[in-house]
Design a protein around this motif. Sequence first.
Motif, PDB file in Angstrom:
ATOM      1  N   ILE A   1       9.346  69.222  58.893  1.00 33.08           N
ATOM      2  CA  ILE A   1       9.549  68.746  57.406  1.00 33.08           C
ATOM      3  C   ILE A   1       8.129  68.590  57.023  1.00 33.08           C
ATOM      4  CG2 ILE A   1      10.350  66.778  56.330  1.00 33.08           C
ATOM      5  CD1 ILE A   1      12.454  66.239  58.261  1.00 33.08           C
ATOM      6  N   GLU A   2       7.862  69.082  55.957  1.00 26.82           N
ATOM      7  CA  GLU A   2       6.601  69.049  55.200  1.00 26.82           C
ATOM      8  C   GLU A   2       6.394  68.111  54.439  1.00 26.82           C
ATOM      9  OE1 GLU A   2       4.952  72.572  53.386  1.00 26.82           O
ATOM     10  OE2 GLU A   2       5.352  73.732  55.335  1.00 26.82           O
ATOM     11  N   SER A   3       7.377  67.514  53.700  1.00 26.09           N
ATOM     12  CA  SER A   3       7.556  66.311  52.768  1.00 26.09           C
ATOM     13  C   SER A   3       8.915  65.817  52.858  1.00 26.09           C
ATOM     14  CB  SER A   3       7.112  66.654  51.612  1.00 26.09           C
ATOM     15  OG  SER A   3       7.493  65.693  50.359  1.00 26.09           O
TER      16      SER A   3
ATOM     17  N   ILE B 222      18.023  62.573  49.200  1.00 22.19           N
ATOM     18  CA  ILE B 222      16.719  62.796  50.177  1.00 22.19           C
ATOM     19  C   ILE B 222      16.468  64.094  49.667  1.00 22.19           C
ATOM     20  CG2 ILE B 222      16.103  63.619  52.564  1.00 22.19           C
ATOM     21  CD1 ILE B 222      18.395  61.816  53.345  1.00 22.19           C
ATOM     22  N   THR B 223      14.722  64.064  49.309  1.00 29.57           N
ATOM     23  CA  THR B 223      14.209  65.624  49.067  1.00 29.57           C
ATOM     24  C   THR B 223      13.361  65.955  50.107  1.00 29.57           C
ATOM     25  OG1 THR B 223      14.272  64.699  46.716  1.00 29.57           O
ATOM     26  CG2 THR B 223      12.759  66.565  47.295  1.00 29.57           C
ATOM     27  N   ILE B 224      13.489  67.203  50.721  1.00 31.56           N
ATOM     28  CA  ILE B 224      13.070  67.498  51.916  1.00 31.56           C
ATOM     29  C   ILE B 224      12.268  68.884  51.576  1.00 31.56           C
ATOM     30  CG2 ILE B 224      13.400  68.286  54.145  1.00 31.56           C
ATOM     31  CD1 ILE B 224      16.122  66.871  54.304  1.00 31.56           C
TER      32      ILE B 224
ATOM     33  N   ALA C 109      11.710  74.157  39.889  1.00 28.58           N
ATOM     34  CA  ALA C 109      12.084  72.912  39.893  1.00 28.58           C
ATOM     35  C   ALA C 109      10.885  72.184  39.613  1.00 28.58           C
ATOM     36  CB  ALA C 109      12.422  72.297  41.152  1.00 28.58           C
ATOM     37  N   LEU C 110      11.033  70.744  38.872  1.00 26.81           N
ATOM     38  CA  LEU C 110      10.037  70.019  38.674  1.00 26.81           C
ATOM     39  C   LEU C 110       9.522  69.195  40.134  1.00 26.81           C
ATOM     40  CD1 LEU C 110      11.134  68.783  35.217  1.00 26.81           C
ATOM     41  CD2 LEU C 110       9.463  70.306  35.592  1.00 26.81           C
ATOM     42  N   GLU C 111       8.258  69.231  40.268  1.00 24.59           N
ATOM     43  CA  GLU C 111       7.912  68.454  41.614  1.00 24.59           C
ATOM     44  C   GLU C 111       6.681  67.915  41.341  1.00 24.59           C
ATOM     45  OE1 GLU C 111       7.089  71.295  44.764  1.00 24.59           O
ATOM     46  OE2 GLU C 111       9.388  72.009  45.087  1.00 24.59           O
ATOM     47  N   ARG C 112       6.726  66.447  41.696  1.00 27.09           N
ATOM     48  CA  ARG C 112       5.514  65.606  41.486  1.00 27.09           C
ATOM     49  C   ARG C 112       5.535  64.657  42.893  1.00 27.09           C
ATOM     50  NH1 ARG C 112       4.808  68.780  38.366  1.00 27.09           N
ATOM     51  NH2 ARG C 112       4.431  68.485  36.270  1.00 27.09           N
ATOM     52  N   GLU C 113       4.307  64.335  43.091  1.00 29.60           N
ATOM     53  CA  GLU C 113       4.009  63.657  44.242  1.00 29.60           C
ATOM     54  C   GLU C 113       3.025  62.646  43.446  1.00 29.60           C
ATOM     55  OE1 GLU C 113       1.972  64.220  48.643  1.00 29.60           O
ATOM     56  OE2 GLU C 113       2.226  65.828  47.433  1.00 29.60           O
TER      57      GLU C 113
ATOM     58  N   THR D 192       2.971  59.947  48.693  1.00 28.98           N
ATOM     59  CA  THR D 192       4.696  59.506  48.940  1.00 28.98           C
ATOM     60  C   THR D 192       5.256  60.713  49.350  1.00 28.98           C
ATOM     61  OG1 THR D 192       4.966  60.286  46.329  1.00 28.98           O
ATOM     62  CG2 THR D 192       4.502  58.186  46.728  1.00 28.98           C
ATOM     63  N   GLY D 193       4.740  61.907  49.170  1.00 22.52           N
ATOM     64  CA  GLY D 193       5.891  63.052  49.497  1.00 22.52           C
ATOM     65  C   GLY D 193       6.372  63.625  48.075  1.00 22.52           C
ATOM     66  N   ILE D 194       7.042  64.516  48.066  1.00 23.14           N
ATOM     67  CA  ILE D 194       7.767  64.976  46.931  1.00 23.14           C
ATOM     68  C   ILE D 194       8.855  64.937  46.553  1.00 23.14           C
ATOM     69  CG2 ILE D 194       8.325  67.437  45.741  1.00 23.14           C
ATOM     70  CD1 ILE D 194       6.116  68.733  47.529  1.00 23.14           C
TER      71      ILE D 194
END
Length: 177
Positions: free
Chosen positions: A44-46, A61-63, A97-101, A165-167
């Motif tokens: 699991i990277e994030s 849960i976003t993995i 997808a929109l991804e933010r951290e 925080t992770g993505i």
Amino acid sequence: MNTHYPEPTRIETVNRHTLAVIVDNEPGALARIAGLFSGRGYNIESLTVSETEEARHLSRITIVTTGTNAVIDQIKAQLDRLVPVHRVVDLTLQGQALERELCLVKVAGTGEHRSEALRLAAAFGARTLDATLNSFVFELTGSTEEIDRFIRLLTVIGLVEISRTGIAAMGRGAEPL
């Protein structure tokens, strides 16, 4: 064709995938999912988790993980079979997808290092959350790549501590998950 030579080795590419998983908000749900990954040797990277529907007691849960297409398909199938899981969606396959951290960064320094840290923070659009005579804490929200660049630049100046925080990710368009 009969031959004594082995079949040529197929090299499959390893891709990064972002999975959104809707689960019951109950004790042990996250442990089951993490156990699935660790028990099968997947990384699991994030990982981000939060309750998203209080009335129905559901969490999202976003993995972020990597693997060949076959491995990703296997991960999704195994996640789908877990009891607390309601839905598994591969946001990577849905399109961009929109991804933010979110990242908090503590930087120490005085003089020129101090002013350079402030210039970099302004250039990246980071907010200053705390300032003392010899340190800053900055908050930056953005893509993983943008945060990585910010951290690399601050390393030269006097990086002290990082918290990420992770993505968090969401598909584009009006359709719900």
